[in-house]
Design a protein around this motif. Structure first.
Motif, mmCIF file in Angstrom:
data_model
loop_
_atom_site.group_PDB
_atom_site.id
_atom_site.type_symbol
_atom_site.label_atom_id
_atom_site.label_comp_id
_atom_site.label_asym_id
_atom_site.label_seq_id
_atom_site.Cartn_x
_atom_site.Cartn_y
_atom_site.Cartn_z
ATOM 1 N N THR A 157 11.026 -13.149 -14.629
ATOM 2 C CA THR A 157 9.872 -13.267 -15.519
ATOM 3 C C THR A 157 8.587 -12.925 -14.778
ATOM 4 N N MET A 158 8.421 -13.440 -13.573
ATOM 5 C CA MET A 158 7.214 -13.147 -12.791
ATOM 6 C C MET A 158 7.118 -11.666 -12.451
ATOM 7 N N LEU A 159 8.224 -11.043 -12.116
ATOM 8 C CA LEU A 159 8.192 -9.608 -11.813
ATOM 9 C C LEU A 159 7.742 -8.801 -13.027
ATOM 10 N N ARG A 160 8.235 -9.184 -14.199
ATOM 11 C CA ARG A 160 7.830 -8.478 -15.421
ATOM 12 C C ARG A 160 6.347 -8.688 -15.710
ATOM 13 N N LEU A 161 5.917 -9.937 -15.669
ATOM 14 C CA LEU A 161 4.512 -10.221 -15.962
ATOM 15 C C LEU A 161 3.587 -9.673 -14.882
ATOM 16 N N GLY A 162 4.059 -9.682 -13.637
ATOM 17 C CA GLY A 162 3.233 -9.202 -12.539
ATOM 18 C C GLY A 162 2.967 -7.714 -12.580
ATOM 19 N N THR A 163 3.861 -6.973 -13.252
ATOM 20 C CA THR A 163 3.633 -5.538 -13.407
ATOM 21 C C THR A 163 2.776 -5.230 -14.633
ATOM 22 N N GLU A 164 2.683 -6.212 -15.538
ATOM 23 C CA GLU A 164 1.920 -6.012 -16.775
ATOM 24 C C GLU A 164 0.490 -6.521 -16.693
ATOM 25 N N ASP A 217 2.919 -21.598 -6.292
ATOM 26 C CA ASP A 217 3.115 -21.024 -4.961
ATOM 27 C C ASP A 217 4.387 -20.184 -4.892
ATOM 28 N N PHE A 218 5.377 -20.556 -5.655
ATOM 29 C CA PHE A 218 6.582 -19.720 -5.756
ATOM 30 C C PHE A 218 6.205 -18.354 -6.328
ATOM 31 N N ALA A 219 5.392 -18.336 -7.374
ATOM 32 C CA ALA A 219 4.956 -17.073 -7.973
ATOM 33 C C ALA A 219 4.191 -16.228 -6.962
ATOM 34 N N ASP A 227 5.093 -6.946 -3.433
ATOM 35 C CA ASP A 227 3.885 -6.130 -3.261
ATOM 36 C C ASP A 227 3.184 -5.868 -4.597
ATOM 37 N N LEU A 228 3.038 -6.945 -5.368
ATOM 38 C CA LEU A 228 2.341 -6.880 -6.646
ATOM 39 C C LEU A 228 0.991 -7.586 -6.522
ATOM 40 N N GLY A 229 -0.055 -6.915 -6.904
ATOM 41 C CA GLY A 229 -1.396 -7.481 -6.784
ATOM 42 C C GLY A 229 -1.791 -8.311 -7.982
ATOM 43 N N CYS A 230 -1.017 -9.336 -8.279
ATOM 44 C CA CYS A 230 -1.283 -10.200 -9.419
ATOM 45 C C CYS A 230 -1.782 -11.546 -8.903
ATOM 46 N N ALA A 231 -2.995 -11.917 -9.290
ATOM 47 C CA ALA A 231 -3.581 -13.179 -8.834
ATOM 48 C C ALA A 231 -3.009 -14.349 -9.629
ATOM 49 N N VAL A 232 -2.809 -15.481 -8.954
ATOM 50 C CA VAL A 232 -2.259 -16.678 -9.582
ATOM 51 C C VAL A 232 -3.305 -17.785 -9.565
ATOM 52 N N THR A 233 -3.577 -18.351 -10.737
ATOM 53 C CA THR A 233 -4.464 -19.499 -10.856
ATOM 54 C C THR A 233 -3.641 -20.728 -11.206
#
Length: 281
Positions: A157-164, A217-219, A227-233
Motif C-alpha cells: 500500500t505504501m509503495l502504491r501511495l508513495g508513487t502517487e 516510521d515503518f512507512a 527511493d521514493l520522495g514521499c514525506a510522512v506526517t
C-alpha cells in the motif's frame, strides 16, 4: 515428514509453498467456513504435521461478520485441533497480537492476560482456546504486522501511495514489530520439525520482527529503501478512524520462542529489502 498446510493464497501460505516440501490446501479443498468439512479432511489427509495458515483476516469487516469470523478462526480451528490431537500430529497455528488490548508500553509476554478490542481478535482467541482444549502437541505462534510481496499489506500500500503522492499522513501512536511472511514461514517449518521430535515444546509463542516501530516510521523506511520522495506526517489513531479498534501497543516479548526453538526476532529492515527485490523495486 509430510507437512500439510491449511491455506494456499495468503502471505504465509505462499511463502511456505515457495520453500517446497509442503502440501498446501486452499478453500477449494477444505473450507474453514464448514468445521465438519475441516474435520473430515484432517481425518483422512496423509500428514506428519499440520500448519494452519488459513484465517479470516478482514479486521474491519469482521465487525459485521463476527459469526463467520468465529467459525473460520475459532470453531474450525478447534475441529482441526481435535483431529490433530486424536492422530497425535503436531499443529502449528498462526495467531495474532490482536488477542491483546494494546494497553501499556511494554512488550506482551506470552502469558499476559488477553483482551481483544474487536471481533477479529475475539475470533482468533477462540481458535487458540480450541487448540489448547484439544490437548494435542501444538505451537500457537502469535505474530503481527505481516508483510510480503504477495497479497494486500502495508508495504504494498505504501509503495502504491508513495508513487502517487508527494506526502502522506500515517498513524504514529501504534507501535509493533513488522514481520516478513518469509520469516514466519521459516519459523513454522523449524517449529514443526522440533515439535515433532519433542512434544514437550507444546505451548504459545510470540514471533514478530525487530526493532519495534510505529506505522509512520515503518512507512519512512519503506520510502527510504524504495527511493521514493514521499514525506510522512505523524497523526494519532484518532485522526484515522476505522470500524475496528486497533491495539496501540502490539509489541510482543519473543524471548520464549528464541529459548525454545533458537529463533531470534527477524530484522524487518532486511526482510523489507528482500520484499522490494521480489517486487523489482
Amino acid at each position: 515428514m509430510r507437512l500439510v498446510v491449511f491455506g494456499k493464497s495468503g502471505q504465509v501460505a505462499t511463502e511456505l509453498q515457495r520453500r517446497g516440501d509442503v502440501d498446501a490446501f486452499g478453500r477449494e479443498s477444505v473450507d474453514f467456513s464448514d468445521p465438519g468439512a475441516v474435520a473430515r479432511f484432517a481425518e483422512t489427509v496423509e500428514a506428519g504435521a499440520f500448519i494452519n495458515a488459513a484465517a479470516y483476516t478482514a479486521v474491519d469487516k469482521a465487525e459485521t461478520e463476527e459469526a463467520l469470523a468465529n467459525t473460520v478462526n475459532g470453531t474450525s480451528v478447534a475441529a482441526l485441533a481435535k483431529v490433530a490431537a486424536e492422530r497425535g500430529l503436531p499443529l502449528i497455528h498462526i495467531s495474532t497480537d490482536y488477542v491483546f488490548d494494546g494497553a501499556g508500553t511494554a512488550p506482551f509476554p506470552v502469558d499476559a492476560p488477553t483482551g481483544p478490542l474487536g471481533a477479529y481478535g475475539r475470533s482468533k482467541l477462540l481458535g487458540e482456546e480450541g487448540i489448547r482444549a484439544a490437548g494435542g502437541p501444538h505451537a500457537i505462534l502469535r505474530t503481527s504486522w505481516v508483510v510480503s510481496a504477495h497479497g494486500n499489506n502495508f508495504v504494498k500500500t505504501m509503495l502504491r501511495l508513495g508513487t502517487e503522492r508527494d506526502a502522506l499522513t500515517v498513524v504514529a501512536d501504534q507501535v509493533g514489530g513488522p514481520t516478513p511472511a518469509a520469516a514466519i514461514a521459516d519459523a513454522c517449518l523449524a517449529i514443526a520439525a522440533q515439535l515433532a521430535g519433542d512434544t514437550g515444546l507444546t505451548g504459545t509463542y510470540h514471533f514478530s520482527g525487530a526493532p519495534d516501530v510505529s506505522w509512520a516510521d515503518f512507512a519512512r523506511e519503506i520510502f527510504r529503501q524504495a527511493d521514493l520522495g514521499c514525506a510522512v506526517t505523524d497523526i494519532p489513531t484518532t485522526a484515522y478512524p476505522t470500524p475496528a479498534r486497533r491495539p496501540l501497543n502490539s509489541q510482543m516479548d519473543c524471548g520464549a520462542t528464541e529459548a525454545a526453538f533458537g529463533l531470534p526476532r527477524p530484522d524487518w529492515r532486511a526482510g523489507l529489502a528482500d520484499i522490494l527485490d521480489d517486487l523489482n523495486v
